[in-house]
Motif scaffolding. Structure first.
Motif, PDB file in Angstrom:
ATOM      1  N   ASP A  52       0.866  -1.164   0.000  1.00 22.23           N
ATOM      2  CA  ASP A  52       0.000   0.000   0.000  1.00 22.23           C
ATOM      3  C   ASP A  52       0.912   1.226   0.000  1.00 22.23           C
ATOM      4  OD1 ASP A  52      -2.071  -1.875   0.493  1.00 22.23           O
ATOM      5  OD2 ASP A  52      -1.699  -1.703   2.655  1.00 22.23           O
ATOM      6  N   GLU A  53       0.421   2.311  -0.574  1.00 22.77           N
ATOM      7  CA  GLU A  53       1.300   3.467  -0.796  1.00 22.77           C
ATOM      8  C   GLU A  53       0.560   4.748  -0.428  1.00 22.77           C
ATOM      9  OE1 GLU A  53       2.281   3.783  -4.981  1.00 22.77           O
ATOM     10  OE2 GLU A  53       4.349   4.320  -4.459  1.00 22.77           O
ATOM     11  N   LEU A  54       1.158   5.534   0.446  1.00 18.87           N
ATOM     12  CA  LEU A  54       0.535   6.809   0.835  1.00 18.87           C
ATOM     13  C   LEU A  54       1.214   7.969   0.120  1.00 18.87           C
ATOM     14  CD1 LEU A  54      -0.644   8.080   4.236  1.00 18.87           C
ATOM     15  CD2 LEU A  54       1.030   9.443   2.985  1.00 18.87           C
ATOM     16  N   PHE A  55       0.398   8.846  -0.438  1.00 17.58           N
ATOM     17  CA  PHE A  55       0.866  10.081  -1.070  1.00 17.58           C
ATOM     18  C   PHE A  55       0.320  11.258  -0.273  1.00 17.58           C
ATOM     19  CE2 PHE A  55       2.171   8.366  -5.240  1.00 17.58           C
ATOM     20  CZ  PHE A  55       1.502   7.163  -5.270  1.00 17.58           C
ATOM     21  N   LEU A  73      -5.404  15.972  -5.568  1.00 14.00           N
ATOM     22  CA  LEU A  73      -4.838  16.168  -4.232  1.00 14.00           C
ATOM     23  C   LEU A  73      -4.107  17.508  -4.168  1.00 14.00           C
ATOM     24  CD1 LEU A  73      -3.249  12.690  -3.393  1.00 14.00           C
ATOM     25  CD2 LEU A  73      -5.405  13.622  -2.539  1.00 14.00           C
ATOM     26  N   SER A  74      -4.429  18.286  -3.129  1.00 14.69           N
ATOM     27  CA  SER A  74      -3.781  19.577  -2.903  1.00 14.69           C
ATOM     28  C   SER A  74      -2.946  19.524  -1.633  1.00 14.69           C
ATOM     29  CB  SER A  74      -4.840  20.672  -2.773  1.00 14.69           C
ATOM     30  OG  SER A  74      -5.585  20.761  -3.955  1.00 14.69           O
ATOM     31  N   GLU A  75      -2.298  20.627  -1.315  1.00 14.10           N
ATOM     32  CA  GLU A  75      -1.445  20.702  -0.124  1.00 14.10           C
ATOM     33  C   GLU A  75      -2.188  20.225   1.115  1.00 14.10           C
ATOM     34  OE1 GLU A  75       1.257  24.536  -1.441  1.00 14.10           O
ATOM     35  OE2 GLU A  75       0.410  24.453   0.577  1.00 14.10           O
ATOM     36  N   GLY A  76      -1.540  19.368   1.869  1.00 14.79           N
ATOM     37  CA  GLY A  76      -2.144  18.895   3.106  1.00 14.79           C
ATOM     38  C   GLY A  76      -3.184  17.809   2.906  1.00 14.79           C
ATOM     39  N   GLU A  77      -3.216  17.232   1.737  1.00  7.10           N
ATOM     40  CA  GLU A  77      -4.153  16.124   1.498  1.00  7.10           C
ATOM     41  C   GLU A  77      -3.359  14.856   1.189  1.00  7.10           C
ATOM     42  OE1 GLU A  77      -8.124  18.413  -0.028  1.00  7.10           O
ATOM     43  OE2 GLU A  77      -6.720  17.737  -1.561  1.00  7.10           O
ATOM     44  N   PHE A  78      -3.877  13.741   1.706  1.00  9.78           N
ATOM     45  CA  PHE A  78      -3.217  12.481   1.370  1.00  9.78           C
ATOM     46  C   PHE A  78      -4.228  11.463   0.890  1.00  9.78           C
ATOM     47  CE2 PHE A  78      -3.933  11.388   5.968  1.00  9.78           C
ATOM     48  CZ  PHE A  78      -4.453  10.111   5.834  1.00  9.78           C
ATOM     49  N   LEU A  79      -3.697  10.447   0.244  1.00  6.25           N
ATOM     50  CA  LEU A  79      -4.516   9.333  -0.225  1.00  6.25           C
ATOM     51  C   LEU A  79      -3.653   8.072  -0.154  1.00  6.25           C
ATOM     52  CD1 LEU A  79      -7.020   9.179  -3.075  1.00  6.25           C
ATOM     53  CD2 LEU A  79      -5.184   7.510  -3.077  1.00  6.25           C
ATOM     54  N   ILE A  80      -4.270   6.983   0.252  1.00  4.96           N
ATOM     55  CA  ILE A  80      -3.580   5.701   0.313  1.00  4.96           C
ATOM     56  C   ILE A  80      -4.067   4.836  -0.846  1.00  4.96           C
ATOM     57  CG2 ILE A  80      -3.284   3.573   1.636  1.00  4.96           C
ATOM     58  CD1 ILE A  80      -3.704   5.383   4.192  1.00  4.96           C
ATOM     59  N   VAL A  81      -3.143   4.450  -1.698  1.00  3.11           N
ATOM     60  CA  VAL A  81      -3.482   3.547  -2.801  1.00  3.11           C
ATOM     61  C   VAL A  81      -3.228   2.124  -2.321  1.00  3.11           C
ATOM     62  CG1 VAL A  81      -2.960   2.859  -5.159  1.00  3.11           C
ATOM     63  CG2 VAL A  81      -2.842   5.276  -4.518  1.00  3.11           C
ATOM     64  N   PRO A  82      -4.291   1.309  -2.253  1.00  4.40           N
ATOM     65  CA  PRO A  82      -4.101  -0.066  -1.778  1.00  4.40           C
ATOM     66  C   PRO A  82      -3.281  -0.892  -2.782  1.00  4.40           C
ATOM     67  CG  PRO A  82      -6.433   0.567  -1.773  1.00  4.40           C
ATOM     68  CD  PRO A  82      -5.694   1.595  -2.579  1.00  4.40           C
ATOM     69  N   HIS A  83      -2.601  -1.899  -2.270  1.00  5.06           N
ATOM     70  CA  HIS A  83      -1.848  -2.771  -3.161  1.00  5.06           C
ATOM     71  C   HIS A  83      -2.798  -3.404  -4.178  1.00  5.06           C
ATOM     72  CE1 HIS A  83      -3.265  -5.439   0.058  1.00  5.06           C
ATOM     73  NE2 HIS A  83      -3.233  -6.398  -0.829  1.00  5.06           N
TER      74      HIS A  83
ATOM     75  N   VAL B  26      -6.497   8.111  11.014  1.00  9.33           N
ATOM     76  CA  VAL B  26      -7.106   8.643   9.792  1.00  9.33           C
ATOM     77  C   VAL B  26      -6.680   7.867   8.544  1.00  9.33           C
ATOM     78  CG1 VAL B  26      -7.483  10.984  10.660  1.00  9.33           C
ATOM     79  CG2 VAL B  26      -5.295  10.401   9.578  1.00  9.33           C
ATOM     80  N   GLY B  27      -5.840   6.857   8.732  1.00 10.92           N
ATOM     81  CA  GLY B  27      -5.442   6.060   7.576  1.00 10.92           C
ATOM     82  C   GLY B  27      -4.661   4.853   8.036  1.00 10.92           C
ATOM     83  N   GLU B  28      -4.689   3.796   7.235  1.00 11.14           N
ATOM     84  CA  GLU B  28      -3.899   2.615   7.581  1.00 11.14           C
ATOM     85  C   GLU B  28      -3.341   1.994   6.317  1.00 11.14           C
ATOM     86  OE1 GLU B  28      -6.384  -0.538   9.245  1.00 11.14           O
ATOM     87  OE2 GLU B  28      -8.127   0.600   8.606  1.00 11.14           O
ATOM     88  N   LEU B  29      -2.135   1.491   6.443  1.00 11.18           N
ATOM     89  CA  LEU B  29      -1.478   0.862   5.300  1.00 11.18           C
ATOM     90  C   LEU B  29      -0.347  -0.010   5.796  1.00 11.18           C
ATOM     91  CD1 LEU B  29       0.745   3.502   3.442  1.00 11.18           C
ATOM     92  CD2 LEU B  29      -0.148   3.803   5.742  1.00 11.18           C
ATOM     93  N   ASN B  30      -0.227  -1.175   5.210  1.00 12.38           N
ATOM     94  CA  ASN B  30       0.894  -2.083   5.507  1.00 12.38           C
ATOM     95  C   ASN B  30       1.062  -2.353   7.000  1.00 12.38           C
ATOM     96  OD1 ASN B  30       1.806  -1.985   2.644  1.00 12.38           O
ATOM     97  ND2 ASN B  30       2.271   0.136   3.148  1.00 12.38           N
ATOM     98  N   GLY B  31      -0.037  -2.458   7.711  1.00  7.55           N
ATOM     99  CA  GLY B  31       0.042  -2.737   9.143  1.00  7.55           C
ATOM    100  C   GLY B  31       0.406  -1.521   9.988  1.00  7.55           C
ATOM    101  N   GLN B  32       0.512  -0.375   9.342  1.00 10.44           N
ATOM    102  CA  GLN B  32       0.842   0.869  10.036  1.00 10.44           C
ATOM    103  C   GLN B  32      -0.389   1.771  10.054  1.00 10.44           C
ATOM    104  OE1 GLN B  32       4.336   0.897  10.866  1.00 10.44           O
ATOM    105  NE2 GLN B  32       4.110  -1.151   9.985  1.00 10.44           N
ATOM    106  N   GLU B  33      -0.338   2.768  10.935  1.00 10.82           N
ATOM    107  CA  GLU B  33      -1.438   3.734  10.962  1.00 10.82           C
ATOM    108  C   GLU B  33      -0.926   5.165  10.876  1.00 10.82           C
ATOM    109  OE1 GLU B  33      -4.842   1.295  13.457  1.00 10.82           O
ATOM    110  OE2 GLU B  33      -3.474   2.598  14.566  1.00 10.82           O
ATOM    111  N   ILE B  34      -1.748   6.002  10.256  1.00 13.57           N
ATOM    112  CA  ILE B  34      -1.548   7.448  10.280  1.00 13.57           C
ATOM    113  C   ILE B  34      -2.523   7.969  11.323  1.00 13.57           C
ATOM    114  CG2 ILE B  34      -1.568   9.575   8.936  1.00 13.57           C
ATOM    115  CD1 ILE B  34       0.241   7.457   7.781  1.00 13.57           C
ATOM    116  N   LYS B  35      -1.992   8.675  12.302  1.00 13.23           N
ATOM    117  CA  LYS B  35      -2.837   9.211  13.365  1.00 13.23           C
ATOM    118  C   LYS B  35      -2.601  10.709  13.457  1.00 13.23           C
ATOM    119  CE  LYS B  35      -2.046   5.016  16.049  1.00 13.23           C
ATOM    120  NZ  LYS B  35      -1.460   4.462  17.289  1.00 13.23           N
ATOM    121  N   LEU B  36      -3.650  11.410  13.835  1.00 15.86           N
ATOM    122  CA  LEU B  36      -3.531  12.841  14.096  1.00 15.86           C
ATOM    123  C   LEU B  36      -3.762  13.067  15.577  1.00 15.86           C
ATOM    124  CD1 LEU B  36      -5.537  14.308  11.076  1.00 15.86           C
ATOM    125  CD2 LEU B  36      -3.130  13.589  11.192  1.00 15.86           C
TER     126      LEU B  36
END
Lengths: 126, 126
Positions: A52-55, A73-83, B26-36
């Protein structure tokens, strides 16, 4: 993992990056890497079989194209692309992006591209 | 992992957080988490036996105290605290911080604190 952790300033690190599409490792933890990359133009369609990949956009904007939709996606935005999900990144103007993904993830995933496939584990020369 | 990934806007998500010291996934990927999380005041000394922990400042500033030194972190700066290294976070003013760490990492690590130990895997109510 160094026992004496150092502060990393994103703006300073991005300033050291000249090339587009060449992720640079700036941190590692738990088998994952933090990479910084500048995008400009169109990447190639690819997917990652296992990663999985976070941008996260640091400066600027870009879009991630999927076969069924496009996400801007703009500044301060993220998205996780699943494998396994095929995608393509496109930046009309240069954009600064932070990546979180497993160490040794290849930027072009399942595709080998003479021009776009970047070295794995490439670090910033500091 | 949803197959239809959604964009996450950090500023909007931080706006939904009222409490201090309560990380929200706020997000999870590869067994990891993004937290705020929002910090204000002094946390407790602790370490994580197995988890390395990344702190990235989104808005504001704070410091991470180690037994042998103190690192100040401002907007756009991150630091990775290796597992096993005792540390304490201190924020004189409220600060917004993004965490990247393995899923189910406890915020107080090896310490159980009646007031400060936060629920694990707590998600923002959207």
């Amino acid at each position: 993992m160094p026992r004496h952790p150092e502060r990393v300033n994103l703006t300073e690190k991005f300033r050291l990056i000249q090339e587009h599409w060449r992720p640079k490792v700036v941190g590692e933890l738990n088998g994952q890497e933090i990479k910084l990359v500048k995008f400009k133009g169109e990447f190639i369609w690819h997917h990652h079989a296992n990663e999985d990949e976070l941008f996260l956009v640091w400066r600027g904007r870009f879009r991630i194209e999927f076969h069924d939709r496009i996400v801007e996606l703009s500044e301060g935005e993220f998205l996780i692309v699943p494998h396994g999900v095929e995608h393509r990144t496109v930046a009309d103007e240069e954009v600064e992006v932070l990546l979180f993904e497993p160490a040794s993830t290849r930027n072009t995933g399942n595709v080998e591209d003479e021009k776009l496939t970047a070295p794995i584990g490439d670090r910033l020369q500091l």
